[in-house]
Design a protein around this motif. Structure first.
Motif, mmCIF file in Angstrom:
data_model
loop_
_atom_site.group_PDB
_atom_site.id
_atom_site.type_symbol
_atom_site.label_atom_id
_atom_site.label_comp_id
_atom_site.label_asym_id
_atom_site.label_seq_id
_atom_site.Cartn_x
_atom_site.Cartn_y
_atom_site.Cartn_z
ATOM 1 N N LEU A 182 0.818 -1.206 0.000
ATOM 2 C CA LEU A 182 0.000 0.000 0.000
ATOM 3 C C LEU A 182 0.853 1.257 0.000
ATOM 4 O O LEU A 182 1.993 1.253 0.453
ATOM 5 C CB LEU A 182 -0.898 0.021 1.243
ATOM 6 N N ASP A 183 0.238 2.356 -0.462
ATOM 7 C CA ASP A 183 0.874 3.673 -0.338
ATOM 8 C C ASP A 183 0.392 4.402 0.905
ATOM 9 O O ASP A 183 1.079 5.291 1.415
ATOM 10 C CB ASP A 183 0.565 4.512 -1.584
ATOM 11 N N GLY A 184 -0.795 4.057 1.395
ATOM 12 C CA GLY A 184 -1.347 4.674 2.587
ATOM 13 C C GLY A 184 -2.395 3.760 3.192
ATOM 14 O O GLY A 184 -2.865 2.820 2.538
ATOM 15 N N LEU A 185 -2.756 4.015 4.448
ATOM 16 C CA LEU A 185 -3.661 3.138 5.183
ATOM 17 C C LEU A 185 -4.681 3.965 5.959
ATOM 18 O O LEU A 185 -4.324 4.951 6.613
ATOM 19 C CB LEU A 185 -2.862 2.278 6.162
ATOM 20 N N ALA B 62 -7.288 14.252 1.962
ATOM 21 C CA ALA B 62 -6.314 14.809 1.009
ATOM 22 C C ALA B 62 -4.918 14.851 1.612
ATOM 23 O O ALA B 62 -3.919 14.660 0.915
ATOM 24 C CB ALA B 62 -6.755 16.203 0.562
ATOM 25 N N GLY B 63 -4.843 15.109 2.936
ATOM 26 C CA GLY B 63 -3.552 15.083 3.607
ATOM 27 C C GLY B 63 -2.925 13.705 3.553
ATOM 28 O O GLY B 63 -1.716 13.567 3.300
ATOM 29 N N LEU B 64 -3.726 12.663 3.788
ATOM 30 C CA LEU B 64 -3.204 11.296 3.703
ATOM 31 C C LEU B 64 -2.759 10.975 2.283
ATOM 32 O O LEU B 64 -1.673 10.428 2.077
ATOM 33 C CB LEU B 64 -4.269 10.300 4.149
ATOM 34 N N VAL B 65 -3.602 11.292 1.312
ATOM 35 C CA VAL B 65 -3.271 10.971 -0.077
ATOM 36 C C VAL B 65 -2.003 11.702 -0.523
ATOM 37 O O VAL B 65 -1.137 11.143 -1.190
ATOM 38 C CB VAL B 65 -4.459 11.301 -1.000
ATOM 39 N N LEU C 282 -0.650 6.958 7.651
ATOM 40 C CA LEU C 282 -1.736 6.298 8.368
ATOM 41 C C LEU C 282 -2.760 7.327 8.833
ATOM 42 O O LEU C 282 -2.399 8.345 9.430
ATOM 43 C CB LEU C 282 -1.158 5.568 9.582
ATOM 44 N N LEU C 283 -4.026 7.048 8.561
ATOM 45 C CA LEU C 283 -5.134 7.864 9.053
ATOM 46 C C LEU C 283 -6.098 6.973 9.812
ATOM 47 O O LEU C 283 -6.619 5.995 9.256
ATOM 48 C CB LEU C 283 -5.863 8.542 7.886
#
Length: 227
Positions: free
Chosen positions: A61-64, A220-223, A110-111
């Motif tokens: 993954l690129d983010g979670l 948007a901050g996570l992305v 991570l969010l």
């Protein structure tokens, strides 16, 4: 067009009905993938699995995103169960805690949303208040209340420095902060409404439900951090 970052989102396992079927299903309210997509990411569902596979999944993954959901088992933070605490979700607790630990270890952005923020706190040794008043408008109804970001925080950098009204539905909250976490926002009654982990990585938890509103700033901050 450049590839969009792949954002994993944890899910429920529940019995559900659709069309002619009533079966166990991996469930995710559509607000989560729509918010990921609107913020510029591609959403991938992560239903509960063997925690041993969490690090491998996060590596892809690129983010979670750890989504909202049931109450965290109080044994996870060394507390006796309050009668007002909801039913256990042991498989989800184990899987999501392993995902969080893998994301923190690898530096994957991570969010945590609602339950996800609470689990982030528990993963770092923090505790929870098992029942608070004033943050649920009615059963199965999302309400709104005002949160005030902490000046200079990551949260303030995303949603702005002024008090903002957010969609909310929770009866539990952060009590003692986990190791390294700092508050990012507070409700008017003093409840911690956002936590963040200072350092080279990007880890943020919000107690509210951005997927139930129109503000893209948190996702948007996570992305952006995942790009």
């Amino acid at each position: 067009m450049a590839d969009r970052p792949l954002i994993g989102v944890s899910t429920y396992l529940e019995t559900a009905r659709w069309r002619v079927w009533e079966l166990e299903a991996a469930l995710l309210p559509v607000g989560y993938p729509r918010l990921v997509q609107a913020a510029g990411g591609v959403a991938a569902m992560l239903p509960p699995d063997d925690p041993a596979y969490a690090a491998g999944a996060v590596a892809r993954l690129d983010g979670l995103v750890i989504a909202g959901g049931p109450d965290v088992d109080p044994s996870r933070y060394g507390a006796e169960r309050d009668p007002r605490c909801g039913p256990e979700a042991r498989a989800r607790d184990s899987w999501e805690l392993a995902l969080i630990e893998a994301a923190l270890a690898s530096g994957t952005p991570l969010l945590g949303i609602c339950r996800g923020m609470q689990l982030l706190n528990v993963a770092l040794g923090g505790t929870l208040v098992q029942d608070i008043d004033g943050h649920v408008e009615a059963v199965a109804v999302f309400g709104r209340h005002v949160v005030k970001p902490v000046p200079g925080s990551v949260c303030a950098g995303l949603v702005g420095a002024e008090a903002v009204s957010v969609p909310t539905y929770h009866h539990q909250a952060v009590d003692r902060l986990g190791a390294g976490l700092v508050p990012g926002a507070y409700a008017e009654d003093g409840t911690v409404e956002a936590v963040e982990l200072p350092g080279p990585g990007w880890a943020l938890g919000v107690q509210w439900h951005p997927e139930m509103g129109v503000d893209l700033s948190v996702m948007a901050g996570l992305v952006a951090a995942s790009s």
